[in-house]
Design a protein around this motif. Structure first.
Motif, PDB file in Angstrom:
ATOM      1  N   PRO A   1      -7.524   5.955   7.052  1.00  0.00           N
ATOM      2  CA  PRO A   1      -8.060   5.259   5.882  1.00  0.00           C
ATOM      3  C   PRO A   1      -6.926   4.878   4.939  1.00  0.00           C
ATOM      4  O   PRO A   1      -5.976   5.648   4.779  1.00  0.00           O
ATOM      5  CB  PRO A   1      -8.964   6.318   5.234  1.00  0.00           C
ATOM      6  N   PHE A   2      -7.013   3.710   4.342  1.00  0.00           N
ATOM      7  CA  PHE A   2      -6.084   3.338   3.274  1.00  0.00           C
ATOM      8  C   PHE A   2      -6.415   4.189   2.046  1.00  0.00           C
ATOM      9  O   PHE A   2      -7.569   4.278   1.640  1.00  0.00           O
ATOM     10  CB  PHE A   2      -6.231   1.841   2.971  1.00  0.00           C
ATOM     11  N   ILE A   3      -5.381   4.841   1.491  1.00  0.00           N
ATOM     12  CA  ILE A   3      -5.549   5.675   0.304  1.00  0.00           C
ATOM     13  C   ILE A   3      -4.702   5.076  -0.813  1.00  0.00           C
ATOM     14  O   ILE A   3      -3.469   5.057  -0.701  1.00  0.00           O
ATOM     15  CB  ILE A   3      -5.109   7.135   0.594  1.00  0.00           C
TER      16      ILE A   3
ATOM     17  N   TYR B   1       0.816  -1.234   0.000  1.00  0.00           N
ATOM     18  CA  TYR B   1       0.000   0.000   0.000  1.00  0.00           C
ATOM     19  C   TYR B   1       0.843   1.275   0.000  1.00  0.00           C
ATOM     20  O   TYR B   1       0.332   2.361  -0.251  1.00  0.00           O
ATOM     21  CB  TYR B   1      -0.940   0.020   1.221  1.00  0.00           C
ATOM     22  N   CYS B   2       2.126   1.164   0.287  1.00  0.00           N
ATOM     23  CA  CYS B   2       2.895   2.365   0.662  1.00  0.00           C
ATOM     24  C   CYS B   2       3.817   2.868  -0.440  1.00  0.00           C
ATOM     25  O   CYS B   2       4.577   2.099  -1.037  1.00  0.00           O
ATOM     26  CB  CYS B   2       3.711   2.042   1.917  1.00  0.00           C
TER      27      CYS B   2
ATOM     28  N   GLU C   1      -1.035  -2.375  11.679  1.00  0.00           N
ATOM     29  CA  GLU C   1      -1.660  -2.226  10.350  1.00  0.00           C
ATOM     30  C   GLU C   1      -2.941  -3.048  10.218  1.00  0.00           C
ATOM     31  O   GLU C   1      -3.984  -2.529   9.835  1.00  0.00           O
ATOM     32  CB  GLU C   1      -0.711  -2.543   9.176  1.00  0.00           C
TER      33      GLU C   1
ATOM     34  N   LEU D   1       3.658   8.752   1.146  1.00  0.00           N
ATOM     35  CA  LEU D   1       3.045   7.471   1.512  1.00  0.00           C
ATOM     36  C   LEU D   1       1.852   7.200   0.606  1.00  0.00           C
ATOM     37  O   LEU D   1       1.640   6.089   0.136  1.00  0.00           O
ATOM     38  CB  LEU D   1       2.550   7.519   2.967  1.00  0.00           C
ATOM     39  N   TYR D   2       1.048   8.244   0.380  1.00  0.00           N
ATOM     40  CA  TYR D   2      -0.192   8.120  -0.417  1.00  0.00           C
ATOM     41  C   TYR D   2      -0.419   9.456  -1.106  1.00  0.00           C
ATOM     42  O   TYR D   2       0.164  10.483  -0.702  1.00  0.00           O
ATOM     43  CB  TYR D   2      -1.377   7.773   0.498  1.00  0.00           C
TER      44      TYR D   2
ATOM     45  N   ARG E   1       2.523   0.773  14.001  1.00  0.00           N
ATOM     46  CA  ARG E   1       1.171   0.274  13.722  1.00  0.00           C
ATOM     47  C   ARG E   1       1.218  -1.213  13.410  1.00  0.00           C
ATOM     48  O   ARG E   1       2.099  -1.661  12.682  1.00  0.00           O
ATOM     49  CB  ARG E   1       0.579   1.016  12.531  1.00  0.00           C
TER      50      ARG E   1
ATOM     51  N   LEU F   1      -4.755   0.384   9.502  1.00  0.00           N
ATOM     52  CA  LEU F   1      -5.303   0.970   8.291  1.00  0.00           C
ATOM     53  C   LEU F   1      -6.730   0.467   8.143  1.00  0.00           C
ATOM     54  O   LEU F   1      -7.038  -0.672   8.500  1.00  0.00           O
ATOM     55  CB  LEU F   1      -4.468   0.532   7.084  1.00  0.00           C
TER      56      LEU F   1
HETATM   57  N1  5AD Z   1      -2.751   5.038   2.782  1.00  0.00           N
HETATM   58  C1  5AD Z   1      -2.880   5.380   4.084  1.00  0.00           C
HETATM   59  N2  5AD Z   1      -1.915   5.187   5.007  1.00  0.00           N
HETATM   60  C2  5AD Z   1      -0.764   4.620   4.600  1.00  0.00           C
HETATM   61  N3  5AD Z   1       0.361   4.291   5.277  1.00  0.00           N
HETATM   62  C3  5AD Z   1       1.248   3.778   4.401  1.00  0.00           C
HETATM   63  N4  5AD Z   1       0.714   3.759   3.155  1.00  0.00           N
HETATM   64  C4  5AD Z   1      -0.543   4.277   3.254  1.00  0.00           C
HETATM   65  C5  5AD Z   1      -1.610   4.494   2.326  1.00  0.00           C
HETATM   66  N5  5AD Z   1      -1.492   4.178   1.035  1.00  0.00           N
HETATM   67  C6  5AD Z   1       0.494   4.411   6.730  1.00  0.00           C
HETATM   68  C7  5AD Z   1       0.846   3.071   7.390  1.00  0.00           C
HETATM   69  C8  5AD Z   1       2.120   3.373   8.142  1.00  0.00           C
HETATM   70  C9  5AD Z   1       2.053   4.869   8.295  1.00  0.00           C
HETATM   71  C10 5AD Z   1       3.368   5.541   8.537  1.00  0.00           C
HETATM   72  O1  5AD Z   1       1.501   5.308   7.077  1.00  0.00           O
HETATM   73  O2  5AD Z   1      -0.188   2.708   8.294  1.00  0.00           O
HETATM   74  O3  5AD Z   1       2.191   2.726   9.387  1.00  0.00           O
END
Ligand code: 5AD
Ligand code: SF4
Ligand code: FES
Length: 344
Positions: free
Chosen positions: A228-230, A68-69, A160, A304-305, A158, A198
Motif C-alpha cells: 500500500p502507498f503510505i 511518494y518516497c 510501481e 520510505l514512509y 518495481r 504500489l
Molecule cells: N509508501 C509505500 N511504499 C513506498 N515505497 C516508496 N515510498 C513508499 C511509500 N510512501 C516503495 C516503492 C519502492 C520500494 C523500495 O518502497 O514501491 O519500490
C-alpha cells in the motif's frame, strides 16, 4: 460471469480478462473467498514453507525524486548514510549466522558505488554460500552484467505502476521506457526478476491495477511485491489519501491466482498499516518475508514512509519474531535458497 465463478476460474485456469480482474477488485463482497482461493493456490504450487530474505538497507542516498518516497533527493529532513562495503559484508555474514539463505542489498539510487565496488561486495557475500538479491534501481545493461557476473542471483525493480502517465507524474525525471528496458535487460541477463507495484497512489484506478497484474504475467516475473502507498509527511504527497491495506492485499491475492508458482512477499508496508499484516498476507497468497537485518540507527533513517515496523529492533529479535509468527500459523521457515520452482 458471476464473481464466484470468476474466482473459481482464476483458481483453476490462472487466467482472467482485464474486465474480470476489475470486477473482482471493484466489489468487496467476495474478498474472503479471493483470499482463501489464493491461499489454496499458494499451498498447491509453492507449499507451506516460507522463504526468508534478510534485508540490508545499505544507503538511503538517492538521486531520484519520486513524489511518494521519503528517500527522494529533495527531502532535507532526513539524515543520510552510506555503509562501507565491509559493513555490508559484515551484516550479510551475520544474516547467514541467523540462518538466512538470501540477503537483499537495497539502497536508494546512490551513484557513489561503482559497478566494480558492487561486484566486489557481491563476490564476497557469495563466498558465504548465500543467494544475493539486489535492489539498487535503474542502471545500464553493462552494470547489470557486471553484477550478474559477480554472482548476483536476483534483482528487484518495481514498476510501481504500469500507467505511464501516472508513473512519469509520480517519478519526475524518470522515464517509463527506461524502467521497462531495465526489466527486459535483467531478464535477458538471467537474473530472477522481481517487480511489483504500489496500491493506492493518487490518480491510480482499478483498471490500472488490473493492467499491473496482467503486466506481471506478460513479463513472466519471478517475484512480485505489492504494498500500500503510505503518505509520507516529508514528501509532496503528504496530504494524499493512503492506507489501501485491503486493496493491496487483494491485488496480491489476485497475483497469486494468476501467477501461481512465483514468490510473493508479505510486505513490510502491509504490516506497517496493520499489526498482523504479514501473517494475513501469508494466509492470502504470500510465501516470502523480508525481515530487516540492518543494524542500529540506519533502520530508522531508511524512512520510505512513516510507521515502518522494526525500526527499534535488532536482527536477532526480528528473526525470532518472524519465525514465531510463521510457526504460529502452522507454516515452516524454509532452509533452502528459495529460487522460483517454475510450474511446480
Ligand atoms: N509508501 C509505500 N511504499 C513506498 N515505497 C516508496 N515510498 C513508499 C511509500 N510512501 C516503495 C516503492 C519502492 C520500494 C523500495 O518502497 O514501491 O519500490
Ligand atoms: Fe529513490 Fe527508490 Fe525512493 Fe524513488 S522510490 S526516491 S528511486 S529510493
Ligand atoms: Fe521485526 Fe517482528 S519482524 S519485530
Amino acid at each position: 460471469m458471476e464473481l464466484r465463478t470468476l474466482i473459481a476460474k482464476a483458481e483453476e485456469t490462472h487466467q482472467l480478462e482485464k474486465d474480470e480482474i476489475v470486477a473482482l477488485l471493484q466489489s468487496d463482497e467476495y474478498n474472503k473467498e479471493i483470499f482463501a482461493a489464493a491461499d489454496r493456490v499458494r499451498h498447491r504450487y509453492v507449499g507451506d514453507e516460507v522463504h526468508l530474505r534478510g534485508l540490508i538497507e545499505f544507503s538511503n542516498i538517492c538521486k531520484q525524486n519520486c513524489l511518494y518516497c521519503g528517500l527522494r533527493k529533495d527531502n532535507k529532513n532526513l539524515d543520510r548514510y552510506r555503509l562501507e562495503p565491509e559493513v555490508v559484508i559484515d551484516f550479510a555474514r551475520k544474516a547467514r549466522e541467523y540462518g538466512y539463505r538470501t540477503v537483499v542489498l537495497q539502497s536508494g539510487e546512490d551513484a557513489c558505488y561503482t559497478a566494480a565496488q558492487m561486484a566486489d561486495i557481491i563476490r564476497k557475500i557469495k563466498q558465504l554460500d548465500i543467494a544475493v538479491t539486489l535492489s539498487v534501481g535503474e542502471k545500464t545493461k553493462e552494470e547489470y552484467k557486471v553484477y550478474k557476473e559477480a554472482g548476483a542471483d536476483r534483482y528487484l525493480l518495481r514498476i510501481e505502476t504500469t500507467d505511464k502517465a501516472l508513473y512519469e507524474a509520480m517519478d519526475p525525471g524518470m522515464s517509463f521506457e527506461n524502467r521497462m528496458r531495465c526489466l527486459a535487460d535483467l531478464k535477458e541477463l538471467g537474473f530472477e526478476v522481481g517487480s511489483g507495484c504500489l496500491v493506492g497512489l493518487p490518480g491510480q484506478t482499478l483498471q490500472s491495477l488490473a493492467d499491473d497484474i496482467l503486466f506481471f504475467k506478460t513479463i513472466d516475473a519471478d517475484m512480485i511485491g505489492v504494498g500500500p502507498f503510505i503518505p509520507n509527511p516529508d514528501t509532496p504527497l503528504k496530504d494524499a489519501g493512503g492506507g489501501a491495506f485491503e486493496l493491496s492485499l487483494k491485488v496480491m491475492a489476485m497475483i497469486r491466482l494468476l501467477l501461481p508458482d512465483i514468490n510473493i512477499p508479505a510486505t513490510t508496508a502491509m504490516e506497517s498499516l496493520h499489526p498482523e499484516g504479514r501473517v494475513i498476507a501469508l494466509r492470502s497468497g504470500a510465501n516470502v518475508v523480508m525481515p530487516n537485518v540492518t543494524e542500529g540507527d540506519y533502520r530508522r533513517m531508511y524512512a520510505l514512509y512513516p510507521g515502518k515496523i522494526c525500526i527499534n529492533d535488532t536482527p536477532a529479535h526480528c528473526r525470532t519474531c518472524i519465525t514465531g509468527k510463521i510457526n504460529g500459523i502452522g507454516r515452516r521457515v524454509s532452509q533452502d535458497y528459495g529460487f522460483r520452482q517454475k510450474g511446480s
